[in-house]
Design a protein around this motif. Structure first.
Motif, PDB file in Angstrom:
ATOM      1  N   MET A  68       0.834  -1.208   0.000  1.00  0.00           N
ATOM      2  CA  MET A  68       0.000   0.000   0.000  1.00  0.00           C
ATOM      3  C   MET A  68       0.864   1.252   0.000  1.00  0.00           C
ATOM      4  SD  MET A  68      -2.972  -1.007  -0.359  1.00  0.00           S
ATOM      5  CE  MET A  68      -3.861  -2.557  -0.301  1.00  0.00           C
ATOM      6  N   LYS A  69       1.957   1.207   0.748  1.00  0.00           N
ATOM      7  CA  LYS A  69       2.875   2.343   0.770  1.00  0.00           C
ATOM      8  C   LYS A  69       3.509   2.543  -0.604  1.00  0.00           C
ATOM      9  CE  LYS A  69       6.851   4.120   3.364  1.00  0.00           C
ATOM     10  NZ  LYS A  69       7.840   3.822   4.430  1.00  0.00           N
ATOM     11  N   ALA A  70       3.884   1.428  -1.253  1.00  0.00           N
ATOM     12  CA  ALA A  70       4.461   1.512  -2.597  1.00  0.00           C
ATOM     13  C   ALA A  70       3.435   2.039  -3.598  1.00  0.00           C
ATOM     14  CB  ALA A  70       4.965   0.134  -3.042  1.00  0.00           C
ATOM     15  N   PHE A  71       2.171   1.629  -3.428  1.00  0.00           N
ATOM     16  CA  PHE A  71       1.137   2.103  -4.342  1.00  0.00           C
ATOM     17  C   PHE A  71       0.905   3.597  -4.165  1.00  0.00           C
ATOM     18  CE2 PHE A  71      -2.117   1.658  -7.315  1.00  0.00           C
ATOM     19  CZ  PHE A  71      -2.207   0.331  -7.710  1.00  0.00           C
ATOM     20  N   TRP A  72       0.905   4.089  -2.929  1.00  0.00           N
ATOM     21  CA  TRP A  72       0.715   5.510  -2.684  1.00  0.00           C
ATOM     22  C   TRP A  72       1.872   6.318  -3.255  1.00  0.00           C
ATOM     23  CZ3 TRP A  72      -2.204   9.325  -2.423  1.00  0.00           C
ATOM     24  CH2 TRP A  72      -1.881  10.515  -1.770  1.00  0.00           C
ATOM     25  N   ASP A 230      13.300   0.295 -13.640  1.00  0.00           N
ATOM     26  CA  ASP A 230      14.750   0.365 -13.803  1.00  0.00           C
ATOM     27  C   ASP A 230      15.339   1.609 -13.142  1.00  0.00           C
ATOM     28  OD1 ASP A 230      13.442   1.939 -15.619  1.00  0.00           O
ATOM     29  OD2 ASP A 230      14.380   1.075 -17.405  1.00  0.00           O
ATOM     30  N   LEU A 231      14.694   2.766 -13.316  1.00  0.00           N
ATOM     31  CA  LEU A 231      15.175   3.982 -12.646  1.00  0.00           C
ATOM     32  C   LEU A 231      15.128   3.831 -11.128  1.00  0.00           C
ATOM     33  CD1 LEU A 231      13.672   6.999 -14.641  1.00  0.00           C
ATOM     34  CD2 LEU A 231      16.058   6.284 -14.535  1.00  0.00           C
ATOM     35  N   ASN A 232      14.032   3.268 -10.650  1.00  0.00           N
ATOM     36  CA  ASN A 232      13.860   3.077  -9.215  1.00  0.00           C
ATOM     37  C   ASN A 232      14.933   2.143  -8.643  1.00  0.00           C
ATOM     38  OD1 ASN A 232      11.070   2.011  -7.095  1.00  0.00           O
ATOM     39  ND2 ASN A 232      12.672   3.498  -6.763  1.00  0.00           N
ATOM     40  N   LEU A 233      15.220   1.065  -9.376  1.00  0.00           N
ATOM     41  CA  LEU A 233      16.197   0.082  -8.903  1.00  0.00           C
ATOM     42  C   LEU A 233      17.603   0.651  -8.887  1.00  0.00           C
ATOM     43  CD1 LEU A 233      16.801  -2.883  -8.069  1.00  0.00           C
ATOM     44  CD2 LEU A 233      17.056  -3.385 -10.513  1.00  0.00           C
ATOM     45  N   SER A 234      17.982   1.369  -9.929  1.00  0.00           N
ATOM     46  CA  SER A 234      19.361   1.837 -10.044  1.00  0.00           C
ATOM     47  C   SER A 234      19.623   3.135  -9.291  1.00  0.00           C
ATOM     48  CB  SER A 234      19.725   2.038 -11.522  1.00  0.00           C
ATOM     49  OG  SER A 234      18.850   2.970 -12.137  1.00  0.00           O
ATOM     50  N   LEU A 235      18.595   3.959  -9.104  1.00  0.00           N
ATOM     51  CA  LEU A 235      18.814   5.270  -8.492  1.00  0.00           C
ATOM     52  C   LEU A 235      18.659   5.241  -6.974  1.00  0.00           C
ATOM     53  CD1 LEU A 235      19.512   8.160  -9.354  1.00  0.00           C
ATOM     54  CD2 LEU A 235      17.072   8.650  -9.452  1.00  0.00           C
ATOM     55  N   THR A 236      17.566   4.683  -6.478  1.00  0.00           N
ATOM     56  CA  THR A 236      17.315   4.719  -5.023  1.00  0.00           C
ATOM     57  C   THR A 236      17.166   3.343  -4.394  1.00  0.00           C
ATOM     58  OG1 THR A 236      14.901   4.836  -5.255  1.00  0.00           O
ATOM     59  CG2 THR A 236      16.120   6.921  -5.309  1.00  0.00           C
ATOM     60  N   LYS A 237      16.919   2.305  -5.232  1.00  0.00           N
ATOM     61  CA  LYS A 237      16.650   0.943  -4.722  1.00  0.00           C
ATOM     62  C   LYS A 237      15.486   0.930  -3.730  1.00  0.00           C
ATOM     63  CE  LYS A 237      21.345  -0.846  -5.329  1.00  0.00           C
ATOM     64  NZ  LYS A 237      21.902   0.381  -5.943  1.00  0.00           N
ATOM     65  N   GLY A 238      14.576   1.879  -3.876  1.00  0.00           N
ATOM     66  CA  GLY A 238      13.421   1.956  -2.993  1.00  0.00           C
ATOM     67  C   GLY A 238      13.670   2.707  -1.705  1.00  0.00           C
ATOM     68  N   GLY A 239      14.891   3.130  -1.465  1.00  0.00           N
ATOM     69  CA  GLY A 239      15.226   3.800  -0.211  1.00  0.00           C
ATOM     70  C   GLY A 239      15.010   5.305  -0.280  1.00  0.00           C
ATOM     71  N   PRO A 240      15.224   5.988   0.841  1.00  0.00           N
ATOM     72  CA  PRO A 240      15.591   5.391   2.137  1.00  0.00           C
ATOM     73  C   PRO A 240      14.400   4.776   2.870  1.00  0.00           C
ATOM     74  CG  PRO A 240      15.485   7.781   2.318  1.00  0.00           C
ATOM     75  CD  PRO A 240      15.254   7.450   0.874  1.00  0.00           C
ATOM     76  N   PHE A 241      14.607   3.588   3.435  1.00  0.00           N
ATOM     77  CA  PHE A 241      13.604   2.867   4.229  1.00  0.00           C
ATOM     78  C   PHE A 241      12.305   2.648   3.454  1.00  0.00           C
ATOM     79  CE2 PHE A 241      16.160   5.454   7.223  1.00  0.00           C
ATOM     80  CZ  PHE A 241      16.828   4.413   7.857  1.00  0.00           C
ATOM     81  N   LYS A 242      12.459   2.235   2.177  1.00  0.00           N
ATOM     82  CA  LYS A 242      11.321   1.896   1.309  1.00  0.00           C
ATOM     83  C   LYS A 242      10.396   3.086   1.040  1.00  0.00           C
ATOM     84  CE  LYS A 242      11.067  -3.067   2.185  1.00  0.00           C
ATOM     85  NZ  LYS A 242      10.191  -4.197   2.483  1.00  0.00           N
ATOM     86  N   SER A 246       8.642   1.710  -5.686  1.00  0.00           N
ATOM     87  CA  SER A 246       7.504   1.686  -6.597  1.00  0.00           C
ATOM     88  C   SER A 246       6.806   0.335  -6.531  1.00  0.00           C
ATOM     89  CB  SER A 246       7.966   1.965  -8.024  1.00  0.00           C
ATOM     90  OG  SER A 246       8.792   0.897  -8.487  1.00  0.00           O
ATOM     91  N   VAL A 247       5.609   0.260  -7.101  1.00  0.00           N
ATOM     92  CA  VAL A 247       4.869  -1.002  -7.113  1.00  0.00           C
ATOM     93  C   VAL A 247       5.628  -2.057  -7.907  1.00  0.00           C
ATOM     94  CG1 VAL A 247       2.732  -2.115  -7.814  1.00  0.00           C
ATOM     95  CG2 VAL A 247       2.659   0.159  -6.826  1.00  0.00           C
ATOM     96  N   ALA A 248       6.211  -1.665  -9.033  1.00  0.00           N
ATOM     97  CA  ALA A 248       6.955  -2.620  -9.854  1.00  0.00           C
ATOM     98  C   ALA A 248       8.132  -3.207  -9.080  1.00  0.00           C
ATOM     99  CB  ALA A 248       7.450  -1.941 -11.127  1.00  0.00           C
ATOM    100  N   ILE A 251       6.791  -5.627  -6.439  1.00  0.00           N
ATOM    101  CA  ILE A 251       6.419  -6.912  -7.049  1.00  0.00           C
ATOM    102  C   ILE A 251       7.665  -7.746  -7.343  1.00  0.00           C
ATOM    103  CG2 ILE A 251       5.414  -7.970  -9.114  1.00  0.00           C
ATOM    104  CD1 ILE A 251       3.485  -5.559  -9.203  1.00  0.00           C
ATOM    105  N   TYR A 252       8.684  -7.108  -7.891  1.00  0.00           N
ATOM    106  CA  TYR A 252       9.946  -7.800  -8.181  1.00  0.00           C
ATOM    107  C   TYR A 252      10.559  -8.381  -6.901  1.00  0.00           C
ATOM    108  CZ  TYR A 252      14.942  -8.277  -9.121  1.00  0.00           C
ATOM    109  OH  TYR A 252      16.229  -8.745  -9.192  1.00  0.00           O
ATOM    110  N   THR A 253      10.590  -7.589  -5.845  1.00  0.00           N
ATOM    111  CA  THR A 253      11.161  -8.047  -4.574  1.00  0.00           C
ATOM    112  C   THR A 253      10.368  -9.219  -4.011  1.00  0.00           C
ATOM    113  OG1 THR A 253      11.928  -5.800  -4.104  1.00  0.00           O
ATOM    114  CG2 THR A 253      11.822  -7.321  -2.253  1.00  0.00           C
ATOM    115  N   GLU A 254       9.045  -9.114  -4.085  1.00  0.00           N
ATOM    116  CA  GLU A 254       8.191 -10.179  -3.544  1.00  0.00           C
ATOM    117  C   GLU A 254       8.369 -11.491  -4.291  1.00  0.00           C
ATOM    118  OE1 GLU A 254       6.478 -11.240  -0.652  1.00  0.00           O
ATOM    119  OE2 GLU A 254       5.470  -9.301  -0.845  1.00  0.00           O
ATOM    120  N   ALA A 255       8.436 -11.407  -5.612  1.00  0.00           N
ATOM    121  CA  ALA A 255       8.468 -12.622  -6.425  1.00  0.00           C
ATOM    122  C   ALA A 255       9.856 -13.237  -6.512  1.00  0.00           C
ATOM    123  CB  ALA A 255       7.934 -12.316  -7.827  1.00  0.00           C
TER     124      ALA A 255
END
Length: 293
Positions: A68-72, A230-242, A246-248, A251-255
């Motif tokens: 939900m946080k990723a979706f927001w 790809d931008l999310n993964l290479s630039l911030t990796k979802g950080g800081p502290f998620k 992003s949703v994508a 999903i990648y992390t979960e699967a």
């Protein structure tokens, strides 16, 4: 007649058949399998696939706060990215449809970022934010360059918006330029004779006539921003502290990292439905505003 029909079927089979088979293997079959796996607890590795009904969807919608946080975050990011990328692209297109000497060279320069892959682009901008901006900040003492661009939740958000806009604006610029150059000159001239100024020309004549281009650009911007990975993964990796996950990426992390493939495909299915609804509404809304010269 029968020979003609059979010949037409053979032609369609020869010319359309291979493309349809490739499309089915690459798109249709994986999509159907993904829908099936979303109702299972498969880990993506084991040969045993356990059907668990709607448990995955209940877990996602009722208990998965990270999703939900990723979706927001993705929703907020998409709004800003769509607005800024289209606004910048349209302004550049307006400028480059004027009689400038370096017009063609500038079009190439603005389009180039779109050619660079997202992962490479993310690493380049990571270096700029981490090394380049602080170096400029030390020399100029401008507060903007001394911000913790990738170390704070708010600045990381805007860093992603800046990079997405920088990458996408050039592509949308090309579409807007094509639309602006196809606006009938006699319509513009008639509006000028009637006393319309530049702003009135843009708002009442040019904008309605280029609405098909706006429809396409908004659709591409919405779908690309929602699917940003790809931008999310290479630039911030979802950080800081998620905070910028992003949703994508979720999903990648979960699967593929948590090995919960069934749960990941269920998230992907929910994501697909939401994006499909949003883009369908956008296309319907902007198409209703299209006019003919």
């Amino acid at each position: 007649m029968k020979r003609r029909n059979s010949a037409e079927w053979v032609e369609q089979l020869v010319f359309v058949g291979p493309a349809f088979i490739c499309f089915a293997v690459i798109m249709i079959i994986p999509f159907i399998l993904g829908m099936y796996y979303s109702f299972t607890s498969w880990n993506g590795v084991s040969d045993q696939v356990s059907f668990n009904g709607l448990d995955n969807f209940k877990q996602i919608l009722l208990h998965d706060e990270d999703f939900m946080k990723a979706f927001w975050f993705t929703f907020r990011f998409s709004i800003c990215a769509v607005i800024f990328s289209n606004l910048v692209a349209f302004l550049i297109a307006l400028m480059l449809t004027r009689p400038l000497k370096l017009r063609n060279s500038l079009r190439t320069v603005f389009f180039l970022p779109n050619v660079i892959g997202g992962l490479l682009l993310g690493f380049i901008w990571q270096f700029i934010f981490v090394k380049g901006f602080p170096a400029i900040g030390q020399l100029t003492h401008i507060p903007l360059f001394n911000l913790p661009w990738l170390g704070d939740e708010s600045t990381s958000f805007w860093a992603l918006v800046i990079v997405f806009t920088w990458q996408s604006a050039g592509y949308f610029m090309v579409i807007y330029i094509a639309a602006l150059m196809n606006v009938p000159k006699d319509v513009l001239e008639a509006a000028r004779i009637d006393g319309a100024n530049s702003w009135q020309l843009l708002r009442t004549v040019t904008a309605p006539l280029i609405m098909p281009a706006v429809t396409v650009c908004l659709f591409l911007a919405i779908s690309n921003s929602f699917k940003m990975f790809d931008l999310n993964l290479s630039l911030t990796k979802g950080g800081p502290f998620k905070s910028t996950e992003s949703v994508a990426l979720n999903i990648y992390t979960e699967a593929f990292q948590n090995n919960r493939f069934g749960l990941g495909t269920a998230k992907a299915l929910i994501f697909f439905v939401v994006v499909a609804i949003i883009t369908s509404l956008q296309v319907k809304l902007t198409k209703s505003k299209e006019v003919e010269a």
